[in-house]
Design an enzyme around this catalytic site. Structure first.
Site, PDB file in Angstrom:
ATOM      1  N   VAL A  82       0.823  -1.215   0.000  1.00  0.00           N
ATOM      2  CA  VAL A  82       0.000   0.000   0.000  1.00  0.00           C
ATOM      3  C   VAL A  82       0.855   1.262   0.000  1.00  0.00           C
ATOM      4  O   VAL A  82       2.005   1.248   0.426  1.00  0.00           O
ATOM      5  CB  VAL A  82      -0.927   0.018   1.226  1.00  0.00           C
ATOM      6  CG1 VAL A  82      -1.999  -1.035   1.074  1.00  0.00           C
ATOM      7  CG2 VAL A  82      -0.148  -0.202   2.513  1.00  0.00           C
ATOM      8  N   LYS A  91       7.312  -9.446  -3.637  1.00  0.00           N
ATOM      9  CA  LYS A  91       7.272  -8.157  -2.926  1.00  0.00           C
ATOM     10  C   LYS A  91       8.590  -7.392  -3.135  1.00  0.00           C
ATOM     11  O   LYS A  91       8.607  -6.210  -3.459  1.00  0.00           O
ATOM     12  CB  LYS A  91       7.030  -8.395  -1.433  1.00  0.00           C
ATOM     13  CG  LYS A  91       7.405  -7.258  -0.522  1.00  0.00           C
ATOM     14  CD  LYS A  91       6.474  -6.077  -0.635  1.00  0.00           C
ATOM     15  CE  LYS A  91       6.995  -4.859   0.113  1.00  0.00           C
ATOM     16  NZ  LYS A  91       6.098  -3.736   0.095  1.00  0.00           N
ATOM     17  N   ASN A 104       9.626  -3.483  -5.636  1.00  0.00           N
ATOM     18  CA  ASN A 104      10.386  -2.277  -5.305  1.00  0.00           C
ATOM     19  C   ASN A 104      11.745  -2.257  -6.006  1.00  0.00           C
ATOM     20  O   ASN A 104      12.257  -1.191  -6.346  1.00  0.00           O
ATOM     21  CB  ASN A 104      10.538  -2.161  -3.788  1.00  0.00           C
ATOM     22  CG  ASN A 104       9.226  -1.731  -3.143  1.00  0.00           C
ATOM     23  OD1 ASN A 104       8.387  -1.102  -3.788  1.00  0.00           O
ATOM     24  ND2 ASN A 104       9.025  -2.080  -1.891  1.00  0.00           N
ATOM     25  N   HIS A 128       7.126   5.546 -27.107  1.00  0.00           N
ATOM     26  CA  HIS A 128       7.070   4.162 -27.587  1.00  0.00           C
ATOM     27  C   HIS A 128       6.075   3.406 -26.697  1.00  0.00           C
ATOM     28  O   HIS A 128       6.107   3.565 -25.478  1.00  0.00           O
ATOM     29  CB  HIS A 128       8.470   3.530 -27.487  1.00  0.00           C
ATOM     30  CG  HIS A 128       8.536   2.146 -28.050  1.00  0.00           C
ATOM     31  ND1 HIS A 128       7.951   1.073 -27.416  1.00  0.00           N
ATOM     32  CD2 HIS A 128       9.104   1.661 -29.166  1.00  0.00           C
ATOM     33  CE1 HIS A 128       8.158  -0.015 -28.129  1.00  0.00           C
ATOM     34  NE2 HIS A 128       8.859   0.325 -29.205  1.00  0.00           N
ATOM     35  N   ARG A 147       5.858   0.538 -25.502  1.00  0.00           N
ATOM     36  CA  ARG A 147       6.314  -0.422 -24.487  1.00  0.00           C
ATOM     37  C   ARG A 147       7.504   0.096 -23.673  1.00  0.00           C
ATOM     38  O   ARG A 147       8.224  -0.678 -23.065  1.00  0.00           O
ATOM     39  CB  ARG A 147       6.671  -1.769 -25.155  1.00  0.00           C
ATOM     40  CG  ARG A 147       5.441  -2.566 -25.586  1.00  0.00           C
ATOM     41  CD  ARG A 147       5.781  -3.803 -26.366  1.00  0.00           C
ATOM     42  NE  ARG A 147       6.441  -3.504 -27.632  1.00  0.00           N
ATOM     43  CZ  ARG A 147       5.811  -3.046 -28.720  1.00  0.00           C
ATOM     44  NH1 ARG A 147       4.518  -2.830 -28.694  1.00  0.00           N
ATOM     45  NH2 ARG A 147       6.490  -2.774 -29.825  1.00  0.00           N
ATOM     46  N   CYS A 207      11.459   1.612   1.592  1.00  0.00           N
ATOM     47  CA  CYS A 207      11.135   0.454   0.733  1.00  0.00           C
ATOM     48  C   CYS A 207      12.145   0.309  -0.393  1.00  0.00           C
ATOM     49  O   CYS A 207      12.943  -0.615  -0.407  1.00  0.00           O
ATOM     50  CB  CYS A 207       9.732   0.598   0.178  1.00  0.00           C
ATOM     51  SG  CYS A 207       8.525   0.822   1.482  1.00  0.00           S
ATOM     52  N   ARG A 258      12.939   9.353   6.138  1.00  0.00           N
ATOM     53  CA  ARG A 258      13.755   8.142   6.212  1.00  0.00           C
ATOM     54  C   ARG A 258      14.502   7.885   4.904  1.00  0.00           C
ATOM     55  O   ARG A 258      13.914   7.921   3.835  1.00  0.00           O
ATOM     56  CB  ARG A 258      12.868   6.935   6.536  1.00  0.00           C
ATOM     57  CG  ARG A 258      12.510   6.877   8.006  1.00  0.00           C
ATOM     58  CD  ARG A 258      11.595   5.742   8.292  1.00  0.00           C
ATOM     59  NE  ARG A 258      10.317   5.886   7.604  1.00  0.00           N
ATOM     60  CZ  ARG A 258       9.352   4.982   7.644  1.00  0.00           C
ATOM     61  NH1 ARG A 258       9.520   3.867   8.301  1.00  0.00           N
ATOM     62  NH2 ARG A 258       8.209   5.180   7.018  1.00  0.00           N
TER      63      ARG A 258
END
Ligand code: SAJ
Length: 425
Positions: free
Chosen positions: A152, A203, A207, A241, A243, A257, A319
């Site tokens: 989230v 997960k 990131n 472009h 893609r 993260c 942080r």
């Protein structure tokens, strides 16, 4: 409906506990912070998140959420404690381990134990499961164990907890099924079942994908500076472009993260992760790159007004912020600094914060390090009248300047900086 015990009442644990309470479970939230526990039992919260205050007040008043310093017998346990990193960037799993150990006296046959904390691949199999097994439980048969990472975004947590796709990684198939049933009580997004190690890795890769792509944009900024190319225009054109999606360069990558998770992969397979390792190096090098260009603009001394200290715009989180790294480097070099960040409170930082007027007063340069909305349109008259030199270096390509007599640099025209653009007064 049954009873859920959530261990760790931070940015993820508390909203999760409140959502389960809202959907009808009896929830006990556990934390080692007694102030947070006391506040919660009065229906108040210790963190900021849109809509969370009202939700917690309601579920506490309704008697469905209470808070405690120790766990209780429950049907399901959710661990949402922090996984900080050691100075060598490896994961510190002490909170995860002690949270798991704290559950042991309360476990009963048929319980579901879910770890939401971000963890290196294989942690469920190699660290968490053995702690429960050592108590004599058959994990996957008597106690169901799963890793269900959260994904989230702060500011939208209550919405994204419900709507985002949820990955549920069981230590075996039945554990994934049991954990998926728990989230099915309020998640409207897809709930996808997989193995624990796949959930751990997916997960981290979300990131890492972003970190590596930002590193590519930052490398493009450096190359373009050397070759006299407008990097921002290159990104705009390449992204036409269908893609291609080159990310935005900036002063570096911060937050708990993107700047942390890739190391959890590197620690497990260092030889096999040179790209991820280099991406971290490139992003970590950006504050230095910014400082080199500040030097090109103002020379060896001068007053620099820093705009923005947080790791990204419109939040109060400093942080791992690359802005703070740039501030330290500039301070080491002996520049006079004034710091302006309307989202940061004085007690969050060791430096004295300034107002906009104080920051620009007699400054030789405004250095924009964060894309707060407040910086989009700056008072150009004040810039003219108060600054010693009306120059802006905008590392986020965020400020809109109309006056031609304000010198404006971003990553699109770095190469136009001469050896020294300002004559010292
Ligand atoms: N940044 C750039 N260029 C870009 C995009 C971002 O330099 O093009 C920088 C930002 O300025 C910031 C850093 O990257 O310093 C990270 O910002 P972010 O908005 O990408 O991510 P976080 O750390 O706030 O949240 C991320 C999210 N993950 C992804 O988008 C894949 C979020 O969904 C996760 O829940 C969160 O990490 C987490 O907890 O893991």
């Amino acid at each position: 409906m049954g009873k859920i015990c959530v261990v760790g009442l931070g940015y993820i644990g508390l909203p999760t506990a409140a959502m389960f309470a809202k959907s009808g479970f009896e929830v006990v939230g556990v934390d080692i912070n007694d102030k947070a526990v006391n506040l919660l039992n009065q229906g108040k919260i210790h963190i900021e998140e849109v809509g969370l205050g009202q939700l917690v007040k309601k579920v506490v008043e309704d008697g469905r959420l209470k808070s405690s310093l120790s766990p209780e017998v429950a049907d399901c346990f959710i661990i949402a404690v922090p996984t900080p990193n050691y100075p060598d960037h490896t994961a510190n799993l002490e909170y995860v381990k002690s949270a798991t150990e704290s559950l042991l006296p309360y476990l009963k046959k048929g319980n579901v134990v879910i770890v939401e904390s971000t963890i290196p691949p294989r942690t469920i199999d190699d660290v968490v499961a053995p702690i429960i097994q050592a108590e004599g439980w058959k994990v996957g048969e008597e106690i169901y164990l799963a890793h269900c990472p959260e994904r989230v975004l702060p500011g939208k947590i209550l919405i994204e907890l419900v709507e985002n796709t949820r990955i549920v990684g069981g230590i075996n198939e039945i554990s994934a099924i049991k954990a998926a049933e728990v989230y099915g009580s309020f998640v409207t997004g897809d709930i996808i079942k997989t193995s624990a190690v796949t959930a751990e890795m997916s997960k981290l890769m979300e990131n890492t994908y972003r970190d590596v792509n930002i590193a590519l944009a930052n490398e493009l900024a450096k190359i373009s500076d050397k070759l006299g190319i407008n990097a921002l225009e290159v990104i705009q054109l390449a992204n036409r472009h269908p893609r291609v999606n080159i990310h935005q360069p900036g002063p570096g990558v911060g937050g708990h993260c993107l700047a942390v998770d890739p190391y959890f992969i590197i620690e497990k397979a260092p030889e096999e992760s040179p790209l991820i390792t280099n991406a971290r190096r490139i992003n970590n090098s950006m504050p230095e790159f910014v400082v080199e260009h500040v030097e090109k603009i103002v020379g060896k001394s001068g007053k620099i007004a820093i705009f923005g200290l947080t790791y990204k715009g419109n939040i109060d989180d400093i942080r791992e912020s690359p802005a703070m790294d740039a501030v330290c480097l500039l301070q080491e070099k002996g520049y006079e600094l004034s710091l302006y960040d309307p989202h940061v409170k004085q007690d969050q930082v060791g430096f004295t914060l300034s107002t906009f007027d104080e920051a620009i007063d007699q400054a030789d340069l405004i250095l924009v390090l964060t894309d707060h909305n407040e910086f989009k349109g700056l008072d150009e008259v004040k810039i003219h009248t108060k600054m010693r030199h009306s120059v802006i270096f905008d590392t986020k390509n965020h400020v809109k300047i109309n006056s031609e007599s304000i010198k404006y640099y971003n990553y699109g025209n770095l190469f136009k900086m001469g050896k020294r653009h300002i004559e010292l007064v």
